[in-house]
Write an enzyme that holds these catalytic residues in place. Structure first.
Site, PDB file in Angstrom:
ATOM      1  N   GLU A   1       0.828  -1.206   0.000  1.00 37.37           N
ATOM      2  CA  GLU A   1       0.000   0.000   0.000  1.00 37.37           C
ATOM      3  C   GLU A   1       0.861   1.254   0.000  1.00 37.37           C
ATOM      4  OE1 GLU A   1      -3.058  -2.850   1.787  1.00 37.37           O
ATOM      5  OE2 GLU A   1      -1.387  -2.025   2.927  1.00 37.37           O
ATOM      6  N   THR A   2       0.292   2.305  -0.581  1.00 36.29           N
ATOM      7  CA  THR A   2       0.845   3.653  -0.539  1.00 36.29           C
ATOM      8  C   THR A   2      -0.263   4.567  -0.033  1.00 36.29           C
ATOM      9  OG1 THR A   2       2.363   3.248  -2.384  1.00 36.29           O
ATOM     10  CG2 THR A   2       1.805   5.543  -1.916  1.00 36.29           C
TER      11      THR A   2
END
Length: 301
Positions: free
Chosen positions: A45-46
């Site tokens: 994830e970002t």
């Protein structure tokens, strides 16, 4: 150029846990630009920091996997909250996420700062739980090693499939296999549109209030996740439905990512009243490991 930071989450030491990219100054980015940046980092994830819609809150955030935006995720919430708390000297952080407001409490422990979020939604059963035979075919394990808990499908924003395995050894041998993997996801469609779960969360009893876990989501660009805070929160429903959580407050320690060389430590606190979930909280630490600047993708990307 946008400033970014890489933090390892659900660990007290760098180069363990689950890496997270935190991108600042994201107010002017489109969803497509955020997705391009998330693909560039290629982490599970970002998270993108934006100005909160309500000034009383700490930040508005959007979270992307390499393949899609998601309404909520645990390790971005923990990592982002600790980043903001450290920068601004905060003991409480409130993040505006797609799934709702997520309050996070920051505390000092003997091993450093820890953050604990309260899940914005309580998990609920959804769709059709996969059979033991389907899980066995999807993971390469004998059917008799699936259980004794019944498999489940639950969501609280994202949705996951859950299955207990009989030992650490069985957990270590599991891996996604086709065509069984796709057949399992297809059979466990979680709504009328045929939407699939993010992935499969496997867990093994590790003695006392300890569990060892793995989470596979290859169809979402995550072959294996070192630590999955959202699935850990949703695990509360799976455990409650299988009689593994008692009335009152239960605190569980979970270890994930060990088999892939990224050991992660998560703490799950569940409050049950009259047999129903009332609150679910997940806690962990984070360590900064890198920072830099990244180009803004073309708006037509």
């Amino acid at each position: 150029m946008l400033p970014f930071h890489i933090h390892d989450v659900f660990t007290t030491r760098p180069f363990a846990g689950n890496p997270l990219a935190i991108v600042e100054q994201a107010d002017g980015l489109t969803g497509a630009q955020m997705q391009t940046i998330a693909r560039q980092f290629n982490l599970s994830e970002t998270i993108f920091l934006q100005t909160p819609e309500d000034p009383a809150n700490t930040a508005k955030v959007r979270i992307f996997t390499p393949g899609a935006e998601i309404p909520f995720a645990g390790h971005p919430t923990i990592g982002c909250a600790l980043f903001l708390a450290t920068r601004h000297g905060l003991s409480e952080v409130t993040l505006e996420e797609k799934s709702g407001l997520v309050p996070v409490v920051i505390s000092e422990t003997a091993r450093g700062l820890s953050a604990e979020f309260t899940a914005p939604r309580l998990p609920a059963a959804v769709g059709t739980a996969p059979s033991r035979a389907m899980i066995a075919a999807a993971t390469g394990l004998p059917e008799e090693e699936i259980g004794p808990h019944a498999p489940g499908a639950y969501e609280a924003g994202p949705a996951f499939l859950f299955a207990q395995v009989g030992s650490r050894d069985a957990l270590a041998r599991a891996r996604p296999l086709e065509p069984g993997w796709t057949a399992m996801l297809d059979a466990a469609a979680i709504d009328d549109t045929g939407r699939s779960a993010v992935g499969l969360y496997l867990y093994a009893d590790d003695g006392g209030d300890h569990f060892r876990a793995r989470m596979f989501a290859p169809n979402d660009g995550i072959p294996e996740d070192p630590a999955t805070g959202s699935a850990t929160a949703i695990l509360a429903a799976q455990l409650l439905d299988n009689g593994a959580i008692r009335e009152g407050e239960t605190v569980l320690d979970l270890h994930q990512g060990v088999e892939m060389g990224r050991p992660s430590e998560l703490r799950l606190t569940v409050k049950v009243t009259d047999g129903a979930l009332r609150t679910v909280r997940v806690a962990g630490s984070a360590q900064p490991v890198a920072e830099g600047r990244i180009r803004v993708p073309d708006a037509k990307t």
